[in-house]
Motif scaffolding. Structure first.
Motif, mmCIF file in Angstrom:
data_model
loop_
_atom_site.group_PDB
_atom_site.id
_atom_site.type_symbol
_atom_site.label_atom_id
_atom_site.label_comp_id
_atom_site.label_asym_id
_atom_site.label_seq_id
_atom_site.Cartn_x
_atom_site.Cartn_y
_atom_site.Cartn_z
ATOM 1 N N GLU A 40 0.812 -1.215 0.000
ATOM 2 C CA GLU A 40 0.000 0.000 0.000
ATOM 3 C C GLU A 40 0.848 1.269 0.000
ATOM 4 O O GLU A 40 0.569 2.215 -0.750
ATOM 5 C CB GLU A 40 -0.912 -0.013 1.232
ATOM 6 C CG GLU A 40 -1.883 1.157 1.324
ATOM 7 C CD GLU A 40 -2.782 1.059 2.542
ATOM 8 O OE1 GLU A 40 -3.135 2.115 3.103
ATOM 9 O OE2 GLU A 40 -3.122 -0.073 2.946
ATOM 10 N N TYR A 41 1.902 1.296 0.802
ATOM 11 C CA TYR A 41 2.711 2.516 0.930
ATOM 12 C C TYR A 41 3.846 2.556 -0.095
ATOM 13 O O TYR A 41 4.016 3.549 -0.807
ATOM 14 C CB TYR A 41 3.275 2.609 2.344
ATOM 15 C CG TYR A 41 4.133 3.835 2.581
ATOM 16 C CD1 TYR A 41 3.560 5.057 2.944
ATOM 17 C CD2 TYR A 41 5.521 3.769 2.443
ATOM 18 C CE1 TYR A 41 4.342 6.177 3.156
ATOM 19 C CE2 TYR A 41 6.313 4.894 2.657
ATOM 20 C CZ TYR A 41 5.724 6.094 3.008
ATOM 21 O OH TYR A 41 6.501 7.203 3.217
ATOM 22 N N ALA A 42 4.628 1.469 -0.169
ATOM 23 C CA ALA A 42 5.804 1.470 -1.036
ATOM 24 C C ALA A 42 5.497 1.040 -2.463
ATOM 25 O O ALA A 42 6.328 1.231 -3.352
ATOM 26 C CB ALA A 42 6.883 0.566 -0.445
ATOM 27 N N GLY A 43 4.313 0.449 -2.692
ATOM 28 C CA GLY A 43 3.949 0.060 -4.047
ATOM 29 C C GLY A 43 4.649 -1.182 -4.554
ATOM 30 O O GLY A 43 4.806 -1.366 -5.769
ATOM 31 N N ALA A 44 5.076 -2.072 -3.666
ATOM 32 C CA ALA A 44 5.749 -3.297 -4.082
ATOM 33 C C ALA A 44 4.785 -4.198 -4.845
ATOM 34 O O ALA A 44 3.603 -4.289 -4.512
ATOM 35 C CB ALA A 44 6.299 -4.027 -2.853
#
Length: 268
Positions: A102-106
């Motif tokens: 969600e945050y880093a877009g992995a």
């Protein structure tokens, strides 16, 4: 909570005292120990005062892990379920879903590789003996009083690896401890308890704890007034990078840290 309060005071751990209890209605009256936490007051104390405070916290942690463990086993103290595959998986999912995706877009492949690295961390920890741990031993859960530090928020107490509590306290993103200070207090703990915690085990516990914290920060930031938790991500990432540097086969986690750093830079 009431039983834990009585138990911790009996084994010499400072906690707010229990003034009154109505178990039938689920009511407790607890001692008011003020509103100054170690987190809120950290920078206002000179270095020697902070040193004495952490010395005392390490002593309290050692007491909990040794005397507390023996007493809890003897009286069969009711606790949360111990650390095990389910607990570790919950923390991994929190990190992978909330922070990494969600945050880093992995992406999917990166998440799968990161999960393998995290499973290695929890595998190292599951090979360690279990002691009675606070589970959330960070500066925001330490009240500062005239008599010294007082622990709160211990309702998550359970059996688990000693290194998890130490990592929570010494790599706490809420305060800035340097590596020399962390090493000093780590050695003090090991000398007091005679519990052998290899560097790899402490590093694995640090990764486990910090990944849990990063996932929690993103989740909490989505709530009302929770945006302040995003400010704890950079120090958590720095501490996580330091822990990863002591481990092998964690490149997948390093890549997610770099990706998260670029996300942070792009939003600053």
């Amino acid at each position: 909570y009431a039983e834990h309060t009585r138990f911790l005071r009996d084994v010499g751990i400072p906690v707010p005292s229990l003034r009154a209890e109505d178990a039938e209605r689920g009511l407790l009256v607890l001692e008011d120990v003020g509103d100054e936490t170690l987190e809120s007051s950290f920078t206002s104390h000179p270095a020697d005062v902070r040193r004495r405070m952490y010395d005392r916290l390490i002593d309290m942690t050692a007491q909990l892990h040794t005397v507390g463990t023996r007493s809890a086993m003897k009286c069969n103290l009711p606790c949360m379920p111990p650390f095990g595959p389910e607990t570790y998986q919950y923390e991994h999912d929190l990190f992978l879903h909330r922070f990494a995706a969600e945050y880093a877009g992995a992406k999917t492949a990166a998440l799968a590789s990161a999960r393998k690295a995290l499973l290695r961390m929890s595998g190292i920890l599951m090979d360690q003996p279990n002691v009675l741990v606070h589970r959330d031993l960070q500066s925001s859960n330490v009240m500062v009083t005239r008599k010294g530090p007082v622990l709160i928020d211990f309702q998550g107490m359970r059996f688990g690896p000693a290194a998890y509590d130490l990592a929570s306290l010494l790599l706490d993103p809420y305060v800035a401890l340097d590596s020399g200070e962390r090493r000093r207090w780590f050695q003090r703990y090991c000398a007091e308890t005679e519990i052998d915690i290899p560097d790899e085990v402490f590093a694995a516990a640090s990764v486990q704890r910090l990944c849990q914290a990063l996932g929690a920060y993103v989740r909490l930031a989505r709530g009302a007034g929770g945006s302040r938790f995003l400010g704890y991500i950079p120090p958590a990432l720095r501490n996580l990078q330091e822990a990863l540097d002591a481990l092998e086969e964690v490149d997948a986690l390093r890549r997610i840290i770099r990706q998260a750093g670029s996300v942070r830079a792009g939003t600053s």
